[in-house]
Design an enzyme around this catalytic site. Structure first.
Site, mmCIF file in Angstrom:
data_model
loop_
_atom_site.group_PDB
_atom_site.id
_atom_site.type_symbol
_atom_site.label_atom_id
_atom_site.label_comp_id
_atom_site.label_asym_id
_atom_site.label_seq_id
_atom_site.Cartn_x
_atom_site.Cartn_y
_atom_site.Cartn_z
ATOM 1 C CG ASP A 179 -2.061 -0.985 1.072
ATOM 2 O OD1 ASP A 179 -2.625 -1.084 -0.020
ATOM 3 O OD2 ASP A 179 -2.324 -1.664 2.056
ATOM 4 C CB THR A 180 2.256 2.711 -2.339
ATOM 5 O OG1 THR A 180 2.904 1.508 -1.952
ATOM 6 C CG2 THR A 180 3.272 3.700 -2.847
ATOM 7 C CB THR A 181 0.544 7.916 -1.102
ATOM 8 O OG1 THR A 181 -0.378 8.846 -1.693
ATOM 9 C CG2 THR A 181 1.784 8.654 -0.635
#
Length: 594
Positions: free
Chosen positions: A401-403
């Protein structure tokens, strides 16, 4: 609970949400009068600055910094600090950071590897002994925690390229943390989902401490905040203020480091003050391949960016544009190129400082060379999917999960930045009073002693997060990224081919239906249970005749269940300087300019 949440919105709306009426109501898309029918919006255009992030308020923070005289690096740091507060489901200062920067003055790309290292006080033998029968590092708790690299990455890029004082850059995020912000729809969904999963896994004894995370991220009633509710994080505001006043040393050699050390000591973890004090960001030279006249730039391993470059090298020889956008023929070739590249990814990508090679960077150069692409491409058939795939041997050629966010300013500087806590919200561990969760990136170490990515003290784990940049004719052309673990190199190639081969604009390229192949050997060296041709997941917009044709080629096609990433992009017209921004519909983000 320390952090407060206040309800917003009319009582009738909230009652409808509670009853499920709004959630269950059917709706149908309208018709666009221009562009592709599947695009959710037009491209955003501007001349003086552009920001595209996964949260509209973070994009606005970046624009405000640009309008106040900051440059793209200043604005990117400000947006990253804001989104670490607003999207803790995927990122925050407990995680790592990777950045590609285009500097218009030197007309060069620069790379930042902001990954932290494993604790020096935890040996391989300690890991094996602690796990007992386990053959993999768990995703939660103290063991997968590596040193957070984000804050030092901010200061490294700011020292070299920044123009605005850091206290001014962090001020918007501090205000939002103190005063609150309303949750957006997708983030609220993942917030509730992740906290519910963490609660169940803590109850199952899978990690050491959860009260701090609950106090930080839940309401006084013990619930996750919902869409439209105001969330405040005063602990994070205090942490940001310490960083604004004390610089990177406040985090790595001061009160924040000491708090992390004391917390880890209290719960029986391993990250120590000395690990934080020893951390330094590394400037790295991005690698590139030329794809149909465009130079595509990715960061070198221990990240997976060159998997996208390997795929592009394989695809270069095929006339994808004549096959047609979203055609089975083109998708088949992209999937096969992915399968080949990912076997190399599983075998060769690791921290080069620990690699058992005289010159690991020479090996990486071979992996993206024309000659090696020729040898791998020869394994692909246009008539049927390969029944099995293994890694190649680039040395036979002469010699999670990442931005993501991107910012561009009116002077031509572009920043491609990706930042992550890894799986879920991270390790589940929030150090006392700091307001952020520590990452669990160490889960991606292998425990196979013969694997280059094997766990060792002071080593950086394999990384899934990859920013990207495209230049053409020595000028910046496009800054983009796509979140989502192993989806990222596959997504990069789908975006690049959509723009370069099929002529889509950058918003259409992001909104188009995607595919994701699973079944390659993992980065820890473990063969997937879906070995063979693997599984090809496709989104609902994939036409049925294309699905049928892919099945006829031997692919196992299934309906997707999410996990297709989230994308932002900025394209700069080198002739006019006009900036085009895009933020796709799978996330809550927005592209804003001025």
């Amino acid at each position: 609970m320390k952090n407060s949440v206040t309800a917003l919105g009319a009582a009738a709306l909230m009652a409808a949400l509670d009853s499920g009426v709004a959630a269950n109501a059917q709706s149908y898309p309208g018709d666009r009068v221009s562009g592709e029918h599947f695009a959710t919006r037009s491209v955003t255009t501007a001349t003086q600055g552009m920001a595209a992030t996964a949260h509209p308020l973070a994009s606005q923070v970046a624009i405000n910094v640009l309008q106040s005289g900051g440059n793209a690096v200043d604005a990117a740091i400000a947006a990253n600090a804001a989104i670490g507060l607003m999207e803790p489901t995927g990122n925050g200062i407990g995680g790592d950071i990777f950045v590609i920067i285009w500097d218009p003055e030197t007309r060069q790309v620069y790379g930042i590897n902001g990954a932290g290292r494993s604790p020096m006080g935890l040996s391989y033998d300690d890991v094996v002994e602690t796990l007992g029968e386990g053959n993999a590092i768990p995703p939660l708790g103290a063991m997968p925690v590596s040193v957070p690299g984000t804050v030092d990455g901010w200061f490294a890029m700011h020292e070299r390229f920044g123009s605005m004082p850091m206290d001014e850059i962090l001020a918007p995020a501090i205000r939002y943390a103190e005063n609150g912000f309303p949750l957006t729809e997708t983030i609220a969904y993942y917030w509730e989902r992740n906290m519910r999963i963490l609660d169940g896994r803590f109850a199952n004894g899978e990690f050491e401490e959860f009260a701090n995370a609950q106090a930080t991220y839940l309401t006084e009633d013990g619930d996750a905040p919902r869409e439209g509710e105001i969330f405040r994080n005063p602990d994070l505001a205090n942490t940001y203020r310490l960083i604004a006043e004390g610089g990177r040393d406040a985090f790595y050699d001061g009160p924040i480091a000491q708090t992390i050390h004391d917390y880890m000591e209290r719960i029986g973890g391993w990250i120590a003050y000395e690990d934080l004090a020893a951390h330094r960001t590394e400037w790295v030279e991005p690698l590139s391949v030329n794809y149909r006249g465009y130079d595509v730039w990715e960061l070198p391993p221990q990240g997976q960016g060159i998997a996208a470059l390997q795929m592009l090298q394989t695809l270069e020889a095929y006339d994808l544009s004549s096959m047609g956008f979203m055609s089975a023929e083109a998708i088949h070739l992209m999937v096969e190129a992915k399968r080949l590249a990912f076997e190399d990814r599983a075998r060769f990508y690791s921290d080069p400082a620990f690699y058992d090679e005289a010159d690991p960077h020479a090996l990486y150069a071979e992996l993206i060379s024309d000659d090696y692409a020729d040898t791998r491409r020869a394994l692909i058939s246009t008539e049927a999917a390969m029944q099995s795939v293994t890694h190649g041997d680039p040395r036979i050629i002469e010699d999670g999960d990442t931005t993501y966010l991107t910012v561009a300013d009116g002077n031509g500087m572009m920043v491609s930045l990706i930042q992550s806590n890894f799986r879920g919200m991270g390790s589940g561990l929030v150090p006392d009073g700091l307001g952020f969760m520590l990452q669990n990136r160490g889960e991606l170490f292998s425990l196979d002693p013969n694997h280059p990515n094997v766990y060792e003290p002071g080593k950086r784990p394999f990384h899934t997060i990859i920013p990207a940049m495209i230049t053409r004719g020595g000028e910046a052309f496009m800054s983009f990224g796509l979140m989502g673990g192993a989806m990222q190199p596959q997504g990069h190639v789908q975006i690049i081919t959509s723009v370069i081969d099929f002529g889509l604009n950058i918003q259409q390229a992001g909104d188009a239906a995607r595919w994701r192949h699973d079944g390659s050997t993992s980065e820890t060296g473990q063969a997937d249970e879906t070995a063979g041709v693997g599984v090809l997941s496709v989104e609902s917009g994939m036409p049925q005749d294309v699905r049928d044709a892919l099945t006829a080629l031997g692919h196992e096609v299934v309906d997707g269940d999410g996990g297709f990433g989230g994308y932002q992009a900025i394209l700069r017209d080198p002739e006019t300087g006009v900036l085009y921004g895009a933020s796709e519909m799978r996330k809550d983000g927005a592209a804003q300019g001025y």
